[in-house]
Design a protein around this motif. Structure first.
Motif, short mmCIF file in Angstrom:
data_model
loop_
_atom_site.label_atom_id
_atom_site.label_comp_id
_atom_site.label_asym_id
_atom_site.label_seq_id
_atom_site.Cartn_x
_atom_site.Cartn_y
_atom_site.Cartn_z
N ILE A 81 0.86 -1.19 0.00
CA ILE A 81 0.00 0.00 0.00
C ILE A 81 0.90 1.23 0.00
N PRO A 82 0.38 2.40 -0.41
CA PRO A 82 1.18 3.62 -0.36
C PRO A 82 1.50 3.98 1.09
N GLY A 83 2.69 4.50 1.33
CA GLY A 83 3.06 4.87 2.69
C GLY A 83 4.43 5.52 2.75
N ILE A 84 4.93 5.64 3.98
CA ILE A 84 6.24 6.25 4.23
C ILE A 84 7.11 5.22 4.95
N VAL A 85 8.35 5.07 4.49
CA VAL A 85 9.28 4.12 5.10
C VAL A 85 9.75 4.70 6.44
N LEU A 86 9.46 3.98 7.54
CA LEU A 86 9.87 4.43 8.87
C LEU A 86 11.25 3.93 9.24
N SER A 87 11.54 2.67 8.92
CA SER A 87 12.86 2.11 9.25
C SER A 87 13.18 0.97 8.30
N ILE A 88 14.48 0.78 8.08
CA ILE A 88 14.96 -0.31 7.23
C ILE A 88 15.85 -1.19 8.10
N HIS A 89 15.59 -2.49 8.11
CA HIS A 89 16.30 -3.41 8.99
C HIS A 89 17.32 -4.28 8.27
#
Length: 143
Positions: A81-89
């Protein structure tokens, strides 16, 4: 209940409605109690009640789209879904197993954990923290 202030001919009147029953109202004007009968009964607004009928269709579990496999054996992880990346692990070169957390995507004020659906090695991370992504946009590639 309610308080009002009226200015009539440079005189100030403080009116407090104490109670209301049908067309009879008990009120105080500058501390003096009065009972007033309205000529017409006040209309009461009814709050509508929502009535739902049970769905006759059988509930089916929501199926996540499986990662797209490219011709070279690569697997792409896309935004559901459309959104904003909060963190990448993960980072390029990391080995991941099925079910490992790859990144967190915020959509509609909810945090969505994006996990790996296949085991493999991360070959590309195409998004950054704080980046807005569209539905089906490639975020991570695995090999």
């Amino acid at each position: 209940m309610k308080k009002f202030t009226f200015n009539i001919n440079d005189n100030s009147y403080s009116v407090r409605i104490v109670s209301q029953e049908k067309n009879t109202i008990d009120l105080e004007v500058n501390g003096t109690s009065y009972t007033v009968e309205m000529e017409q009964e006040l209309k009461t607004v009814k709050t509508p009640t929502l009535v739902r009928t049970a769905s006759k269709a059988a509930l089916e579990p929501v199926k996540m789209k499986t990662p797209a496999a490219t011709a070279a054996g690569k697997v792409t992880i896309t935004a559901p879904i459309p959104g904003i990346v909060l963190s990448i692990h993960v980072k390029v070169g990391d080995t991941v197993k099925e079910g490992d957390l790859l990144l967190v995507l915020e959509a509609m004020k909810m945090e969505n954990n994006i996990t790996s659906e296949k085991s493999g090695v991360v070959t590309a991370v195409t998004v950054g923290v704080g980046q807005q992504v569209l539905q089906s946009e490639v975020m991570i590639e695995l090999e």
